[in-house]
Structure formats: C-alpha cells, structure tokens
Design an enzyme around this catalytic site. Structure first.
Site, PDB file in Angstrom:
ATOM      1  N   GLY A   1       0.802  -1.214   0.000  1.00 18.03           N
ATOM      2  CA  GLY A   1       0.000   0.000   0.000  1.00 18.03           C
ATOM      3  C   GLY A   1       0.839   1.270   0.000  1.00 18.03           C
ATOM      4  O   GLY A   1       0.521   2.241  -0.698  1.00 18.03           O
ATOM      5  N   THR A   2       1.914   1.267   0.757  1.00 15.50           N
ATOM      6  CA  THR A   2       2.745   2.470   0.870  1.00 15.50           C
ATOM      7  C   THR A   2       3.336   2.841  -0.488  1.00 15.50           C
ATOM      8  O   THR A   2       3.293   4.016  -0.892  1.00 15.50           O
ATOM      9  CB  THR A   2       3.857   2.237   1.918  1.00 15.50           C
ATOM     10  OG1 THR A   2       3.233   1.922   3.166  1.00 15.50           O
ATOM     11  CG2 THR A   2       4.744   3.450   2.076  1.00 15.50           C
TER      12      THR A   2
ATOM     13  N   ASN B   1      -8.451   3.645   8.343  1.00 22.61           N
ATOM     14  CA  ASN B   1      -7.842   2.545   9.081  1.00 22.61           C
ATOM     15  C   ASN B   1      -8.020   2.639  10.586  1.00 22.61           C
ATOM     16  O   ASN B   1      -7.943   1.648  11.283  1.00 22.61           O
ATOM     17  CB  ASN B   1      -6.347   2.433   8.740  1.00 22.61           C
ATOM     18  CG  ASN B   1      -5.641   3.757   8.797  1.00 22.61           C
ATOM     19  OD1 ASN B   1      -6.006   4.693   8.095  1.00 22.61           O
ATOM     20  ND2 ASN B   1      -4.627   3.861   9.635  1.00 22.61           N
TER      21      ASN B   1
ATOM     22  N   GLN C   1      -7.686  -0.502   3.288  1.00 22.69           N
ATOM     23  CA  GLN C   1      -8.564  -1.125   4.299  1.00 22.69           C
ATOM     24  C   GLN C   1      -9.879  -1.619   3.697  1.00 22.69           C
ATOM     25  O   GLN C   1     -10.637  -2.306   4.378  1.00 22.69           O
ATOM     26  CB  GLN C   1      -8.864  -0.126   5.428  1.00 22.69           C
ATOM     27  CG  GLN C   1      -7.666   0.239   6.268  1.00 22.69           C
ATOM     28  CD  GLN C   1      -7.129  -0.918   7.116  1.00 22.69           C
ATOM     29  OE1 GLN C   1      -7.835  -1.897   7.402  1.00 22.69           O
ATOM     30  NE2 GLN C   1      -5.872  -0.831   7.515  1.00 22.69           N
TER      31      GLN C   1
ATOM     32  N   SER D   1      -3.358  -3.570  -0.679  1.00 27.11           N
ATOM     33  CA  SER D   1      -2.233  -4.278  -0.056  1.00 27.11           C
ATOM     34  C   SER D   1      -2.679  -5.667   0.376  1.00 27.11           C
ATOM     35  O   SER D   1      -3.676  -5.803   1.090  1.00 27.11           O
ATOM     36  CB  SER D   1      -1.772  -3.461   1.155  1.00 27.11           C
ATOM     37  OG  SER D   1      -0.720  -4.119   1.800  1.00 27.11           O
TER      38      SER D   1
ATOM     39  N   HIS E   1      -1.650  -7.990   2.496  1.00 28.57           N
ATOM     40  CA  HIS E   1      -1.690  -8.506   3.873  1.00 28.57           C
ATOM     41  C   HIS E   1      -2.890  -8.032   4.676  1.00 28.57           C
ATOM     42  O   HIS E   1      -3.093  -8.437   5.815  1.00 28.57           O
ATOM     43  CB  HIS E   1      -0.372  -8.208   4.609  1.00 28.57           C
ATOM     44  CG  HIS E   1      -0.156  -6.786   5.012  1.00 28.57           C
ATOM     45  ND1 HIS E   1      -0.245  -6.364   6.309  1.00 28.57           N
ATOM     46  CD2 HIS E   1       0.158  -5.684   4.294  1.00 28.57           C
ATOM     47  CE1 HIS E   1       0.018  -5.064   6.386  1.00 28.57           C
ATOM     48  NE2 HIS E   1       0.271  -4.631   5.165  1.00 28.57           N
TER      49      HIS E   1
ATOM     50  N   THR F   1      12.408  -7.186 -10.579  1.00 31.76           N
ATOM     51  CA  THR F   1      11.894  -8.551 -10.730  1.00 31.76           C
ATOM     52  C   THR F   1      10.685  -8.743  -9.821  1.00 31.76           C
ATOM     53  O   THR F   1      10.716  -8.380  -8.650  1.00 31.76           O
ATOM     54  CB  THR F   1      13.002  -9.576 -10.398  1.00 31.76           C
ATOM     55  OG1 THR F   1      14.091  -9.320 -11.277  1.00 31.76           O
ATOM     56  CG2 THR F   1      12.523 -11.008 -10.549  1.00 31.76           C
TER      57      THR F   1
ATOM     58  N   CYS G   1       3.181   6.503  22.877  1.00 32.02           N
ATOM     59  CA  CYS G   1       3.826   7.056  24.071  1.00 32.02           C
ATOM     60  C   CYS G   1       5.322   7.243  23.896  1.00 32.02           C
ATOM     61  O   CYS G   1       6.034   7.367  24.887  1.00 32.02           O
ATOM     62  CB  CYS G   1       3.577   6.134  25.258  1.00 32.02           C
ATOM     63  SG  CYS G   1       2.267   6.731  26.317  1.00 32.02           S
TER      64      CYS G   1
HETATM   65  N1  PLP Z   1      -3.034   2.889   3.654  1.00 26.34           N
HETATM   66  C1  PLP Z   1      -3.816   2.469   4.657  1.00 26.34           C
HETATM   67  C2  PLP Z   1      -5.200   3.032   4.788  1.00 26.34           C
HETATM   68  C3  PLP Z   1      -3.356   1.532   5.569  1.00 26.34           C
HETATM   69  O1  PLP Z   1      -4.136   1.139   6.570  1.00 26.34           O
HETATM   70  C4  PLP Z   1      -2.037   1.028   5.412  1.00 26.34           C
HETATM   71  C5  PLP Z   1      -1.491   0.073   6.376  1.00 26.34           C
HETATM   72  O2  PLP Z   1      -1.932  -0.028   7.499  1.00 26.34           O
HETATM   73  C6  PLP Z   1      -1.266   1.481   4.325  1.00 26.34           C
HETATM   74  C7  PLP Z   1      -1.791   2.418   3.466  1.00 26.34           C
HETATM   75  C8  PLP Z   1       0.110   0.957   4.084  1.00 26.34           C
HETATM   76  O3  PLP Z   1       0.045  -0.331   3.517  1.00 26.34           O
HETATM   77  P1  PLP Z   1       1.315  -1.314   3.530  1.00 26.34           P
HETATM   78  O4  PLP Z   1       1.415  -1.851   4.908  1.00 26.34           O
HETATM   79  O5  PLP Z   1       0.970  -2.388   2.547  1.00 26.34           O
HETATM   80  O6  PLP Z   1       2.477  -0.530   3.090  1.00 26.34           O
END
Ligand code: PLP
Length: 428
Positions: free
Chosen positions: A113-114, A197, A225, A245, A247, A283, A371
């Site tokens: 996702g990132t 999220n 999400q 994403s 996972h 790759t 924290c």
């Molecule tokens: N965007 C949202 C809304 C997420 O909740 C997350 C991960 O928690 C991400 C992006 C990032 O995804 P990844 O962990 O696959 O990089």
C-alpha cells in the site's frame, strides 16, 4: 493493582509474568503510577487487530508454495521455466482486475500500500509538471489519510507542490459540499481513502470521483482497508487510481497493487527493467503476487458471509462496551463503516497502556496514541475529527476477523472492564 484473590481476574497460570507498566495518567500534571501485573496464562491469543494485518489464509500459502520451492524462474526470461512464473503473474492479474471491474493491463504490482500511494501522488504531481513546465501541481486530500499519503504530501509540499486538506465532519466523513471550493487552477489530483484505518469510516468515494471528473482531476483512492472487504467497481465509481495491499485481506506481506485507469499516462515510479509494461521496474515478487491473487479470489467469494459474521461480533462488542463501561465515546460513523471496526475513546485512561495490559491477557488491539515521547501523542485522525486531546489519549481500536468468536468478544469485554476501572482508580 489487581487483587490476587480475585479469581475472575487471574486466569490459569502457565508461566508467571510480573509486569511493571508505567501509566502516564492525568492530562495536566502527569501522574506516574506503577502497576503490578498479575500472573497470566499466555496459551491463547485473541487477535483483534486485523486492520494492522491479517493471518495468511491456508489456501494462499498452498498456492504460493510451488513458486517458492519449484518454480523459481525469473518471469522475464525466455525459456519455458520462466514462463511458468510469468503465467502465474498474469493469472493473478486477471483475477484481481475482475474483482474491481478493471482491465488486466490496468493492474500494476507493487510492494504494498505504501508504494502504491507514493507512486500515485508523486507521479501525478510529476505528470502535471511535465504537462505544465515550471508550475507545481496542487493536491487535494483529507486530513485523516494514512501516513503513506500524509507523509508523501509533506514531501511534495517541501518540493514545491501545494496541498489542501479537505474538511471532515466529526465522524471522519469528507464534506463533499466544501470540497469544490478547495479546487485550484493547478489542482492535479484528488486523493481520499476508501475507508479509514483507525475509525473505519467509509468515505463518499463515488461523489468525490464525480467531483474530480467534473473538474478534470485524477481521482485516487487508498483502498488498503477496503479492498477484499467491500465490493469495489472502479468503472461505475469513476475511480482513476486505487491502492491495495495483500496482507490486509489474507494475503502475504510486502505485495500490493496500484490500479491505473488506462487513459492515465502516469509515469513510472521506480526506474530499471521493463517489468510491468515498463511502468514498475524490478523482478516481480512471484510467490507474493500468486498469494495476493488467491487471497483476492477468496476474500471476494467469502465477502458477504464474512462481513455478516464479523459485524454481529462487532455489534456485540460495541453494545457491551457502551453499556458496561461508563464514560466512553464510540468513534467514527455507525452507518458508513467497515463491518469489522470498532473504535472507542475511554475517558481518563491512556490507550497505549490499556493495550499493553490487554496484551498481558493475550488480547491484541491497537491504541490511537503513541507514548514514544513519554507524553502520549494523539493520532492525527482523532485531531482532525475534533476529539479533545485528553479523550483522544484513551483511544483503542478493535478490528475483527473471520476467525474471531463471540466467546473471545465476551472475554475481551470482561478484561477490558477491569483494566479501564483499575486505570481510572489509579489516576485519581
Ligand atoms: N493505507 C492504509 C489506509 C493503511 O491502513 C495502510 C497500512 O496499514 C497502508 C496504506 C500501508 O500499507 P502497507 O502496509 O501495505 O504498506
């Protein structure tokens, strides 16, 4: 302090865990209280953090294994062995495209996702600059996005782009009526997440996509999400780009995709080889992509039934917490909400400390505060929806999955009741 004679608070002992937790309680004068934990049995884990990640489905692991053990050929090679890997990638692409009503050539595999979010925003800004030499683009987004979007926007701001955060209401919904006035002459992309999220709010994606189309903007949605949990139709909804994403829906970590509508000439983000039609070099993660394809197929097939099951448990959790624990605020939107998400702010406690204590009871949840600096820092989402800082410090997020049971929910509520009560007593 938990009284040792209270049997309901002392599960059978497998090993003694004497934990000293330091709470930071009290919002003006920080009061530090030492809290001695009681002995706990750690042979069962209750996992209520599915928004953080999900367990890989057994069928996914099974589908991936041959590509980790036997078919390790590089998909870019010309011999038959490599072709086996290439075929597997294309099968996964076809499955994923069909789940969102896209064309196969519109799905690009990424590391998650990132990366997908970074690619979408940074290259939309690049594309604008390429088409308007000397002028930086302007990005419209929401203040409750994941850091993958927020931090990318901060980076783009430092590079000269403009960013405007759209107003949201107290449940986290973007106020569409106020979005149009935020559009500037150089606005190039509108990016709003499909579902949040932290608080689970589902955004008015179709209305936002319509607004983007009307104003000739690219519409991107971070569906990390939502994908695999909600039905998504990119064509009907008018979505131009979408991040997901694996996972988060029963697939492996480190793999995801970006959907890019065919008509959008988004530049590549990573330079190198000619993989992914010259759009994403490197790759391919063949086992990961195969696993994501399988997880996509299964999560879409099981979506309706799983959402119903999970929602029943979520509703019980909400009902019991709201009835049995005083001074709690339920966060987010009750109607436009992911079925598995429940988020609460407990007045007078620090969420992170409560999450640590729940962990000693084998319960995994997330807190909305960190924290790391000694003073609990509240999440940007809570700030954006206007939760007062003291209350936001007590945020706890519970995200359920298909493997959870009603018994686990009841056990969690029982433990939580004592923990909140004791933390509040300790704060007085
Ligand atoms: N965007 C949202 C809304 C997420 O909740 C997350 C991960 O928690 C991400 C992006 C990032 O995804 P990844 O962990 O696959 O990089």
């Amino acid at each position: 302090r938990m009284p040792a004679e209270d049997k309901s608070r002392v599960p059978d002992t497998m090993g003694f865990l004497n934990l000293l937790c330091i709470f930071n309680i009290g919002h003006q004068n920080s009061v530090f209280v030492l809290y001695e934990k009681w002995s706990v049995k750690m042979n069962k884990m209750i996992y209520l953090d599915h928004a953080a990640t999900t367990r890989m489905l057994p069928e996914v692991l099974e589908a991936m294994t041959p590509y980790q053990k036997e078919y390790y050929g590089n998909p870019s090679t010309i011999y038959e062995f490599g072709e086996k890997s290439r075929e597997a990638i294309e099968n996964a692409r076809a499955v994923i495209a069909s789940t969102i009503h896209a064309r196969e050539e519109e799905i690009f595999f990424t590391s998650g996702g990132t990366e997908s979010d970074n690619w979408a925003l940074k290259e939309a800004a690049n594309l604008y600059r390429r088409n308007h030499p000397g002028i930086h683009g302007h990005i419209l987004t929401s203040p409750i996005e994941h850091h993958a979007i927020i931090h990318t926007c901060q980076e783009l701001t430092a590079m000269g782009c403009g960013v405007t955060y759209l107003p949201v209401d107290e449940t986290g919904l973007v106020i569409v009526g106020k979005a149009e006035e935020c559009i500037r002459e150089n606005t190039c992309i509108l990016s709003v997440m499909y579902a949040n999220n932290e608080i689970g709010t589902i955004e008015p994606v179709e209305e936002l996509a319509f607004l983007a189309k009307k104003n000739d903007l690219i519409f991107h949605t971070d569906a990390v999400q939502a994908y695999g949990h909600l039905p998504i139709d990119v064509r009907r909804s008018g979505i131009d780009m979408l991040s997901a994403s694996a996972h988060k829906f029963g697939g492996p970590k480190g793999v995801g995709f970006l959907y890019i509508r065919k008509e959008i000439d988004l530049p590549s983000f990573i330079q190198g080889g000619a993989q992914e039609s010259n759009r994403r070099a490197g790759t391919e993660n063949v086992p990961g992509i195969v696993g994501m394809g399988k997880a996509a197929e299964l999560s879409h097939r099981r979506m309706g039934e799983e959402n119903r099951r999970v929602k029943k448990m979520r509703d019980r959790l909400v009902y019991r917490i709201m009835r049995e624990i005083p001074d709690v605020k339920f966060m987010g939107n009750m109607k436009k909400r992911l079925s598995n998400n429940a988020n609460f702010c407990f007045n007078g406690i620090v969420g992170e400390s409560a999450a640590i204590l729940l962990d000693t009871q084998g319960i995994c949840v997330s807190s909305g505060s960190a924290c790391s600096t000694g003073q609990p820092e509240v999440s940007h989402v809570m700030k954006a929806i206007g939760v007062p800082e003291g209350l936001a410090q007590g945020a706890l997020r519970f995200t359920l999955g298909a493997e959870n049971t009603m018994e686990e929910i009841d056990y969690t509520v029982e433990k939580l009741k004592y923990i909140v009560e004791d933390m509040r007593k300790a704060a007085v």
